[in-house]
Design a protein around this motif. Structure first.
Motif, PDB file in Angstrom:
ATOM      1  N   HIS A 392       0.839  -1.199   0.000  1.00  0.00           N
ATOM      2  CA  HIS A 392       0.000   0.000   0.000  1.00  0.00           C
ATOM      3  C   HIS A 392       0.878   1.254   0.000  1.00  0.00           C
ATOM      4  N   PRO A 395       3.166   1.215  -4.061  1.00  0.00           N
ATOM      5  CA  PRO A 395       2.537   0.384  -5.097  1.00  0.00           C
ATOM      6  C   PRO A 395       3.445   0.227  -6.308  1.00  0.00           C
ATOM      7  N   LYS A 400       2.007  -5.891  -7.180  1.00  0.00           N
ATOM      8  CA  LYS A 400       0.679  -6.313  -7.628  1.00  0.00           C
ATOM      9  C   LYS A 400       0.679  -7.797  -7.999  1.00  0.00           C
ATOM     10  N   LEU A 424      -5.343  -4.254  -4.234  1.00  0.00           N
ATOM     11  CA  LEU A 424      -3.970  -3.808  -4.466  1.00  0.00           C
ATOM     12  C   LEU A 424      -3.473  -4.239  -5.830  1.00  0.00           C
TER      13      LEU A 424
END
Length: 426
Positions: A392, A395, A400, A424
């Protein structure tokens, strides 16, 4: 006292206050829309929307003191403590803003940057185009200016460990313009500046890929390789090829890039780079279920790392910490379902301790996958929560990918956590 649950602290650029607001809402068992309704119920009027709650939790804005009072009541926490955390968050934002402004001001003060905005070739609109054109020229620039540009290129690779791609992109592309502006008059510093330009172009490609700008990334990688050829510096080409391997769309193509990269870093002074490249080859071979090639490449990576010093080799391998070597090993063992996975994961946890290394998103992601896949659910969930906090805060594309993999491995009872990870990964 208001704070994070034990075990959730990280040393990345997370905004603790935004994460605190997220945790308070989750603890109350509310969606963002329900949280907005709860705050409005306290205030007696509609002053907060679901979008505002989202902005608070993603560090886009900080609630006013008036709204903080309503949030405190809605979540059942002391207003004074929530106010104190908000003030600390505002201080951090102001300090970050001043650092960016100072960085930009420093760049403006360097006389070597004159003409960087215009670029060398007005017909080449993009930074990689201007650099390609500049490689055709050459006269003189003084040593302090050349050293400043070279040092800055190295520093940007170090900054990449802590900054998000979005924050880094402008810095990298501006610096590439700066080097491009002086290359036509580089004189005796031409080779060193060409290498620095190529390292900056390769980083610009990595940042572009991280932001989903794949054609742009490929253009940067291509010109980085041209710089390597122009300077006669194979390790620079290895950097571009290895970065490019993450975005390749054909598995055999990826392996081909990595084989060439491995050839380019043979010799002294490249041990950390060799460990990274062989580790990447092992990852890609494991994805193809080629256990023999994967394990042999992993052995080469670990052998090379025994001779590596990531702090004294090229700046672009600074991320290749012992934690990242653990991450590569876990990635390969996990993909191949090797029996060594559990022991390696335990060793990685012991090495990690209570801290989070540079590049921690990937490290924690691979560790969480390994633990969950190996059946160590409790530790896997603990590491997953740390990973979610880190992802978070910073990113990126690799984060991911890890979030997506972890979500698929979580037990049925962790639907909220899985949903958060999928968000996310989106």
């Amino acid at each position: 006292m208001i704070g994070f649950r034990p075990g959730t602290e990280v040393t990345l650029m997370a905004d603790p206050f935004a994460l605190l607001l997220l945790q308070l809402r989750k603890k109350a068992g509310r969606s963002q829309e329900q949280q907005a309704d709860a705050v409005n119920a306290v205030s007696g009027r509609v002053t907060v929307t679901r979008r505002e709650i989202s902005r608070y939790e993603h560090s886009e804005t900080i609630p006013t003191n008036h709204t903080l009072g309503h949030i405190a009541v809605a979540c059942g926490v002391p207003y004074e403590e929530l106010l104190r955390e908000a003030k600390a968050a505002r201080t951090r934002r102001a300090q970050a803003r001043r650092r960016v402004e100072q960085d930009e001001e420093d760049m403006k003060r360097r006389t070597v940057l004159e003409g960087a905005v215009v670029g060398v070739c007005t017909a080449a609109a993009e930074p990689w185009g201007r650099l390609a054109a500049a490689l055709q020229r050459g006269t003189k620039v003084d040593k302090p200016s050349a050293s400043a540009l070279i040092d800055r290129a190295a520093d940007l690779h170090i900054q990449e460990l802590g900054l998000s791609a979005r924050l880094l992109q402008h810095k990298v592309e501006s610096h590439l313009d700066a080097i491009t502006a002086v290359l036509p008059r580089a004189g005796e510093h031409e080779r060193a500046l060409t290498i620095a330009a190529g390292e900056t172009a390769a980083l610009a490609g990595w940042v572009a890929w991280d932001l989903g700008e794949h054609p742009k990334a490929n253009a940067y990688y291509k010109v980085a390789s041209e710089c390597a050829s122009s300077a006669g510096h194979p390790p620079l080409r290895a950097l571009a090829l290895t970065y490019a391997s993450y975005g390749g769309n054909a598995p055999q193509r990826k392996l081909g890039l990595l084989r060439q990269a491995a050839q380019d870093v043979r010799g002294r002074g490249n041990a950390a780079a060799a460990a990274w490249i062989h580790g990447r080859y092992a990852e890609e071979a494991a994805l193809l279920d080629n256990a023999t090639d994967a394990l042999q490449a992993l052995d080469r990576a670990r052998f090379a790392y025994d001779f590596a010093d990531h702090t004294s080799e090229q700046a672009w391998v600074r991320f290749m910490t012992p934690y990242r070597m653990d991450s590569l090993t876990l990635s390969v063992y996990s993909q191949l379902r090797r029996s060594e996975l559990a022991v390696t994961a335990n060793d990685a946890i012991a090495r990690l301790g209570n801290g989070l290394p540079d590049g921690g998103v990937v490290v924690l992601g691979d560790l969480a996958v390994a633990l969950l896949r190996g059946g160590n659910v409790d530790q896997g969930l603990d590491v997953t929560r740390k990973f979610a906090t880190a992802a978070h805060a910073k990113p990126n594309t690799m984060g991911k990918e890890r979030a997506r993999a972890i979500a698929s491995l979580l037990p049925v009872g962790e639907r909220d956590l899985a949903h958060h990870l999928r968000q996310l990964a989106a």
